[in-house]
Design a protein around this motif. Structure first.
Motif, PDB file in Angstrom:
ATOM      1  N   SER A   1       0.830  -1.209   0.000  1.00  0.00           N
ATOM      2  CA  SER A   1       0.000   0.000   0.000  1.00  0.00           C
ATOM      3  C   SER A   1       0.861   1.254   0.000  1.00  0.00           C
ATOM      4  O   SER A   1       0.599   2.202  -0.753  1.00  0.00           O
ATOM      5  N   GLN A   2       1.911   1.250   0.806  1.00  0.00           N
ATOM      6  CA  GLN A   2       2.823   2.396   0.848  1.00  0.00           C
ATOM      7  C   GLN A   2       3.522   2.573  -0.500  1.00  0.00           C
ATOM      8  O   GLN A   2       3.694   3.708  -0.971  1.00  0.00           O
ATOM      9  N   SER A   3       3.897   1.476  -1.133  1.00  0.00           N
ATOM     10  CA  SER A   3       4.564   1.547  -2.436  1.00  0.00           C
ATOM     11  C   SER A   3       3.632   2.106  -3.499  1.00  0.00           C
ATOM     12  O   SER A   3       4.036   2.936  -4.312  1.00  0.00           O
ATOM     13  N   VAL A   4       2.390   1.658  -3.487  1.00  0.00           N
ATOM     14  CA  VAL A   4       1.414   2.172  -4.452  1.00  0.00           C
ATOM     15  C   VAL A   4       1.200   3.666  -4.224  1.00  0.00           C
ATOM     16  O   VAL A   4       1.173   4.454  -5.182  1.00  0.00           O
ATOM     17  N   ASN A   5       1.090   4.071  -2.976  1.00  0.00           N
ATOM     18  CA  ASN A   5       0.927   5.497  -2.685  1.00  0.00           C
ATOM     19  C   ASN A   5       2.140   6.295  -3.147  1.00  0.00           C
ATOM     20  O   ASN A   5       1.995   7.417  -3.655  1.00  0.00           O
ATOM     21  N   GLU A   6       3.322   5.712  -3.005  1.00  0.00           N
ATOM     22  CA  GLU A   6       4.540   6.377  -3.471  1.00  0.00           C
ATOM     23  C   GLU A   6       4.514   6.557  -4.985  1.00  0.00           C
ATOM     24  O   GLU A   6       4.844   7.627  -5.506  1.00  0.00           O
ATOM     25  N   VAL A   7       4.087   5.513  -5.698  1.00  0.00           N
ATOM     26  CA  VAL A   7       3.989   5.590  -7.159  1.00  0.00           C
ATOM     27  C   VAL A   7       2.980   6.663  -7.555  1.00  0.00           C
ATOM     28  O   VAL A   7       3.228   7.466  -8.465  1.00  0.00           O
ATOM     29  N   LEU A   8       1.844   6.693  -6.885  1.00  0.00           N
ATOM     30  CA  LEU A   8       0.824   7.700  -7.189  1.00  0.00           C
ATOM     31  C   LEU A   8       1.371   9.104  -6.966  1.00  0.00           C
ATOM     32  O   LEU A   8       1.164   9.998  -7.799  1.00  0.00           O
ATOM     33  N   THR A   9       2.074   9.298  -5.871  1.00  0.00           N
ATOM     34  CA  THR A   9       2.643  10.614  -5.561  1.00  0.00           C
ATOM     35  C   THR A   9       3.680  11.015  -6.601  1.00  0.00           C
ATOM     36  O   THR A   9       3.654  12.141  -7.108  1.00  0.00           O
ATOM     37  N   GLN A  10       4.582  10.101  -6.924  1.00  0.00           N
ATOM     38  CA  GLN A  10       5.651  10.415  -7.871  1.00  0.00           C
ATOM     39  C   GLN A  10       5.133  10.639  -9.286  1.00  0.00           C
ATOM     40  O   GLN A  10       5.672  11.467 -10.017  1.00  0.00           O
ATOM     41  N   SER A  11       4.110   9.904  -9.664  1.00  0.00           N
ATOM     42  CA  SER A  11       3.608   9.995 -11.037  1.00  0.00           C
ATOM     43  C   SER A  11       2.569  11.097 -11.211  1.00  0.00           C
ATOM     44  O   SER A  11       2.324  11.552 -12.324  1.00  0.00           O
ATOM     45  N   GLY A  12       1.937  11.510 -10.112  1.00  0.00           N
ATOM     46  CA  GLY A  12       0.857  12.479 -10.216  1.00  0.00           C
ATOM     47  C   GLY A  12      -0.457  11.843 -10.672  1.00  0.00           C
ATOM     48  O   GLY A  12      -1.423  12.532 -10.959  1.00  0.00           O
ATOM     49  N   TRP A  13      -0.475  10.523 -10.756  1.00  0.00           N
ATOM     50  CA  TRP A  13      -1.671   9.808 -11.179  1.00  0.00           C
ATOM     51  C   TRP A  13      -2.628   9.634 -10.013  1.00  0.00           C
ATOM     52  O   TRP A  13      -2.249   9.729  -8.858  1.00  0.00           O
ATOM     53  N   ASP A  14      -3.883   9.310 -10.347  1.00  0.00           N
ATOM     54  CA  ASP A  14      -4.827   8.894  -9.326  1.00  0.00           C
ATOM     55  C   ASP A  14      -4.979   7.370  -9.432  1.00  0.00           C
ATOM     56  O   ASP A  14      -4.383   6.734 -10.307  1.00  0.00           O
ATOM     57  N   GLU A  15      -5.752   6.784  -8.530  1.00  0.00           N
ATOM     58  CA  GLU A  15      -5.888   5.317  -8.512  1.00  0.00           C
ATOM     59  C   GLU A  15      -6.498   4.786  -9.802  1.00  0.00           C
ATOM     60  O   GLU A  15      -6.121   3.714 -10.272  1.00  0.00           O
ATOM     61  N   GLU A  16      -7.426   5.528 -10.392  1.00  0.00           N
ATOM     62  CA  GLU A  16      -8.063   5.067 -11.627  1.00  0.00           C
ATOM     63  C   GLU A  16      -7.053   4.991 -12.768  1.00  0.00           C
ATOM     64  O   GLU A  16      -7.014   4.001 -13.501  1.00  0.00           O
ATOM     65  N   LYS A  17      -6.226   6.015 -12.914  1.00  0.00           N
ATOM     66  CA  LYS A  17      -5.224   6.004 -13.985  1.00  0.00           C
ATOM     67  C   LYS A  17      -4.214   4.883 -13.764  1.00  0.00           C
ATOM     68  O   LYS A  17      -3.814   4.211 -14.711  1.00  0.00           O
ATOM     69  N   LEU A  18      -3.792   4.657 -12.514  1.00  0.00           N
ATOM     70  CA  LEU A  18      -2.879   3.560 -12.223  1.00  0.00           C
ATOM     71  C   LEU A  18      -3.534   2.220 -12.547  1.00  0.00           C
ATOM     72  O   LEU A  18      -2.914   1.339 -13.134  1.00  0.00           O
ATOM     73  N   SER A  19      -4.793   2.080 -12.202  1.00  0.00           N
ATOM     74  CA  SER A  19      -5.529   0.850 -12.488  1.00  0.00           C
ATOM     75  C   SER A  19      -5.579   0.586 -13.993  1.00  0.00           C
ATOM     76  O   SER A  19      -5.369  -0.542 -14.435  1.00  0.00           O
ATOM     77  N   ILE A  20      -5.817   1.622 -14.766  1.00  0.00           N
ATOM     78  CA  ILE A  20      -5.847   1.477 -16.226  1.00  0.00           C
ATOM     79  C   ILE A  20      -4.470   1.089 -16.740  1.00  0.00           C
ATOM     80  O   ILE A  20      -4.332   0.213 -17.599  1.00  0.00           O
ATOM     81  N   ALA A  21      -3.423   1.714 -16.207  1.00  0.00           N
ATOM     82  CA  ALA A  21      -2.054   1.414 -16.630  1.00  0.00           C
ATOM     83  C   ALA A  21      -1.672  -0.025 -16.315  1.00  0.00           C
ATOM     84  O   ALA A  21      -0.902  -0.644 -17.046  1.00  0.00           O
ATOM     85  N   LEU A  22      -2.199  -0.569 -15.223  1.00  0.00           N
ATOM     86  CA  LEU A  22      -1.878  -1.931 -14.816  1.00  0.00           C
ATOM     87  C   LEU A  22      -2.773  -2.990 -15.462  1.00  0.00           C
ATOM     88  O   LEU A  22      -2.559  -4.179 -15.288  1.00  0.00           O
ATOM     89  N   ASP A  23      -3.782  -2.556 -16.209  1.00  0.00           N
ATOM     90  CA  ASP A  23      -4.713  -3.486 -16.841  1.00  0.00           C
ATOM     91  C   ASP A  23      -4.070  -4.089 -18.083  1.00  0.00           C
ATOM     92  O   ASP A  23      -4.045  -3.477 -19.147  1.00  0.00           O
ATOM     93  N   LEU A  24      -3.518  -5.280 -17.930  1.00  0.00           N
ATOM     94  CA  LEU A  24      -2.803  -5.925 -19.027  1.00  0.00           C
ATOM     95  C   LEU A  24      -3.721  -6.497 -20.101  1.00  0.00           C
ATOM     96  O   LEU A  24      -3.252  -6.936 -21.137  1.00  0.00           O
ATOM     97  N   SER A  25      -5.031  -6.466 -19.853  1.00  0.00           N
ATOM     98  CA  SER A  25      -5.952  -6.973 -20.872  1.00  0.00           C
ATOM     99  C   SER A  25      -6.165  -5.946 -21.979  1.00  0.00           C
ATOM    100  O   SER A  25      -6.674  -6.284 -23.043  1.00  0.00           O
ATOM    101  N   GLN A  26      -5.753  -4.707 -21.731  1.00  0.00           N
ATOM    102  CA  GLN A  26      -5.905  -3.644 -22.725  1.00  0.00           C
ATOM    103  C   GLN A  26      -4.670  -3.589 -23.611  1.00  0.00           C
ATOM    104  O   GLN A  26      -3.553  -3.750 -23.134  1.00  0.00           O
ATOM    105  N   PRO A  27      -4.875  -3.344 -24.913  1.00  0.00           N
ATOM    106  CA  PRO A  27      -3.698  -3.194 -25.791  1.00  0.00           C
ATOM    107  C   PRO A  27      -2.920  -1.942 -25.419  1.00  0.00           C
ATOM    108  O   PRO A  27      -3.493  -0.976 -24.930  1.00  0.00           O
ATOM    109  N   GLU A  28      -1.613  -1.974 -25.686  1.00  0.00           N
ATOM    110  CA  GLU A  28      -0.779  -0.807 -25.357  1.00  0.00           C
ATOM    111  C   GLU A  28      -0.952   0.282 -26.367  1.00  0.00           C
ATOM    112  O   GLU A  28      -1.201   0.109 -27.484  1.00  0.00           O
TER     113      GLU A  28
END
Length: 81
Positions: free
Chosen positions: A54-81
């Motif tokens: 959880s702390q690592s995910v929060n760190e990624v969100l802070t560093q990237s400026g993303w919100d949880e939804e954008k991170l979720s989309i980025a991690l969705d491997l079922s979507q084409p790149e």
């Protein structure tokens, strides 16, 4: 938190599986997952690992400026790149 490519994680899996370090794994420069080490069959350690995740995910969100939804989309491997 260390960040490595999926190929490096695969090639050096034995090394990283022995490590106590939380690692983000990237594919084509995008985070696709996290490795959070835990001790076998230790429920306290599992809960601590989830806290570290959880702390690592929060760190990624802070560093990237993303919100949880954008991170979720980025991690969705079922979507084409």
């Amino acid at each position: 938190m260390k960040s490595i490519s999926i190929h490096e994680f695969r090639d050096k899996a034995a090394y990283y599986l022995k490590s106590r370090e939380t690692i983000s794994v990237k594919r084509h420069g995008k985070i696709v997952g996290f490795y959070v080490p835990v001790k076998e069959s230790d429920e306290t350690e599992v809960q601590a690992a989830l806290t570290r995740l959880s702390q690592s995910v929060n760190e990624v969100l802070t560093q990237s400026g993303w919100d949880e939804e954008k991170l979720s989309i980025a991690l969705d491997l079922s979507q084409p790149e």
